[in-house]
Design a protein around this motif. Sequence first.
Motif, PDB file in Angstrom:
ATOM      1  N   ALA A 118      25.725  45.641  56.090  1.00  0.00           N
ATOM      2  CA  ALA A 118      25.066  45.606  54.632  1.00  0.00           C
ATOM      3  C   ALA A 118      25.546  44.589  53.761  1.00  0.00           C
ATOM      4  O   ALA A 118      26.303  43.995  54.005  1.00  0.00           O
ATOM      5  N   GLN A 119      24.409  44.191  52.987  1.00  0.00           N
ATOM      6  CA  GLN A 119      24.615  43.046  52.092  1.00  0.00           C
ATOM      7  C   GLN A 119      25.188  43.609  51.088  1.00  0.00           C
ATOM      8  O   GLN A 119      24.494  44.572  50.257  1.00  0.00           O
ATOM      9  N   SER A 120      26.358  43.015  50.316  1.00  0.00           N
ATOM     10  CA  SER A 120      26.644  43.367  49.023  1.00  0.00           C
ATOM     11  C   SER A 120      27.675  42.324  48.324  1.00  0.00           C
ATOM     12  O   SER A 120      27.681  41.067  49.013  1.00  0.00           O
ATOM     13  N   VAL A 121      27.564  42.105  46.926  1.00  0.00           N
ATOM     14  CA  VAL A 121      28.531  41.239  46.136  1.00  0.00           C
ATOM     15  C   VAL A 121      29.258  41.892  45.335  1.00  0.00           C
ATOM     16  O   VAL A 121      29.091  42.955  44.823  1.00  0.00           O
ATOM     17  N   THR A 122      30.650  41.565  45.388  1.00  0.00           N
ATOM     18  CA  THR A 122      31.667  42.077  44.512  1.00  0.00           C
ATOM     19  C   THR A 122      32.446  41.089  43.729  1.00  0.00           C
ATOM     20  O   THR A 122      32.781  39.838  44.132  1.00  0.00           O
ATOM     21  N   GLN A 123      32.334  41.356  42.442  1.00  0.00           N
ATOM     22  CA  GLN A 123      33.142  40.440  41.539  1.00  0.00           C
ATOM     23  C   GLN A 123      34.342  41.384  41.026  1.00  0.00           C
ATOM     24  O   GLN A 123      34.347  42.532  40.726  1.00  0.00           O
ATOM     25  N   LEU A 124      35.526  40.683  41.386  1.00  0.00           N
ATOM     26  CA  LEU A 124      36.760  41.084  41.484  1.00  0.00           C
ATOM     27  C   LEU A 124      37.388  41.545  40.368  1.00  0.00           C
ATOM     28  O   LEU A 124      38.273  42.416  39.964  1.00  0.00           O
ATOM     29  N   ASP A 125      36.906  40.971  38.862  1.00  0.00           N
ATOM     30  CA  ASP A 125      37.391  41.372  37.947  1.00  0.00           C
ATOM     31  C   ASP A 125      36.050  41.629  36.690  1.00  0.00           C
ATOM     32  O   ASP A 125      35.497  40.699  36.772  1.00  0.00           O
ATOM     33  N   SER A 126      36.463  42.752  36.136  1.00  0.00           N
ATOM     34  CA  SER A 126      35.264  43.024  35.240  1.00  0.00           C
ATOM     35  C   SER A 126      35.735  42.140  33.973  1.00  0.00           C
ATOM     36  O   SER A 126      34.709  42.152  33.131  1.00  0.00           O
ATOM     37  N   HIS A 127      36.864  41.762  33.700  1.00  0.00           N
ATOM     38  CA  HIS A 127      37.291  41.028  32.508  1.00  0.00           C
ATOM     39  C   HIS A 127      38.194  40.022  32.828  1.00  0.00           C
ATOM     40  O   HIS A 127      39.299  40.238  33.353  1.00  0.00           O
ATOM     41  N   VAL A 128      37.979  38.846  32.130  1.00  0.00           N
ATOM     42  CA  VAL A 128      38.929  37.667  32.303  1.00  0.00           C
ATOM     43  C   VAL A 128      39.218  37.085  30.953  1.00  0.00           C
ATOM     44  O   VAL A 128      38.212  36.857  30.340  1.00  0.00           O
ATOM     45  N   SER A 129      40.490  37.043  30.506  1.00  0.00           N
ATOM     46  CA  SER A 129      40.831  36.227  29.300  1.00  0.00           C
ATOM     47  C   SER A 129      41.833  35.229  29.580  1.00  0.00           C
ATOM     48  O   SER A 129      42.870  35.278  30.304  1.00  0.00           O
ATOM     49  N   VAL A 130      41.463  34.064  29.055  1.00  0.00           N
ATOM     50  CA  VAL A 130      42.184  32.805  28.938  1.00  0.00           C
ATOM     51  C   VAL A 130      42.427  32.184  27.601  1.00  0.00           C
ATOM     52  O   VAL A 130      41.433  32.402  26.818  1.00  0.00           O
ATOM     53  N   SER A 131      43.150  31.002  27.674  1.00  0.00           N
ATOM     54  CA  SER A 131      43.370  30.503  26.227  1.00  0.00           C
ATOM     55  C   SER A 131      42.389  28.994  26.602  1.00  0.00           C
ATOM     56  O   SER A 131      42.164  28.715  27.627  1.00  0.00           O
ATOM     57  N   GLU A 132      41.879  28.581  25.558  1.00  0.00           N
ATOM     58  CA  GLU A 132      41.239  27.552  25.303  1.00  0.00           C
ATOM     59  C   GLU A 132      42.163  26.474  25.908  1.00  0.00           C
ATOM     60  O   GLU A 132      43.196  26.286  25.657  1.00  0.00           O
ATOM     61  N   GLY A 133      41.424  25.345  26.648  1.00  0.00           N
ATOM     62  CA  GLY A 133      42.001  24.401  27.549  1.00  0.00           C
ATOM     63  C   GLY A 133      42.772  24.751  28.685  1.00  0.00           C
ATOM     64  O   GLY A 133      43.021  23.816  29.424  1.00  0.00           O
ATOM     65  N   THR A 134      42.560  26.086  29.158  1.00  0.00           N
ATOM     66  CA  THR A 134      43.249  26.383  30.506  1.00  0.00           C
ATOM     67  C   THR A 134      42.289  26.579  31.382  1.00  0.00           C
ATOM     68  O   THR A 134      41.186  26.942  30.971  1.00  0.00           O
ATOM     69  N   PRO A 135      42.698  26.676  32.775  1.00  0.00           N
ATOM     70  CA  PRO A 135      41.768  26.730  33.811  1.00  0.00           C
ATOM     71  C   PRO A 135      41.028  28.143  33.970  1.00  0.00           C
ATOM     72  O   PRO A 135      41.592  29.129  33.520  1.00  0.00           O
TER      73      PRO A 135
END
Lengths: 114, 116
Positions: A1-18
Amino acid sequence: AQSVTQLDSHVSVSEGTPVLLRCNYSSSYSPSLFWYVQHPNKGLQLLLKYTSAATLVKGINGFEAEFKKSETSFHLTKPSAHMSDAAEYFCVVSWYSSASKIIFGSGTRLSIRP
Amino acid sequence: EADIYQTPRYLVIGTGKKITLECSQTMGHDKMYWYQQDPGMELHLIHYSYGVNSTEKGDLSSESTVSRIRTEHFPLTLESARPSHTSQYLCATRGTSGGALTGELFFGEGSRLTVL
């Protein structure tokens, strides 16, 4: 079966970081893979796409993604986050052979801290 | 840049009203789609069309109906709106290249419907 999973519902980073937004897929066929961005009260805008050419795909606004077949992943990255990157990001899988077979991930909300 | 337009962008109406959300495109794409999206949530396919006079229901059951009389237009209609229909509705098209479907979708900016 085909599916797609996004592992994080929320990501928070500081400006200028990867930035790293993770996406895994499951498919019996060769898929096309996409990342879309959605700003509040807007439609979805294509960031980049993989369609069986180069495995490292460069998109708009400094984003890129690498297709790794062995890991069935298509993670989205950006070396340095900007405040304007704050939005919802969707990983999408589709197949050329079917007009309707397009599967959206559940989305990852990216927040940028000053 | 994609040329796909949705009107109205925002609509607030009372229960029981009939509404039509318009979607038009100038790219000549045969494949068109309607998605429903609640705030902060994923997209759910409610209708799609392969071309003129072709419409199909999507994965999510919806009381709305669609028509495709012309390639350019793919309107969505709710005969009697209810508060449960409150959502954002996104229209999209999918193109072809050399006769084959290309993968990417082009989206309109959405119609946000609020039913009181």
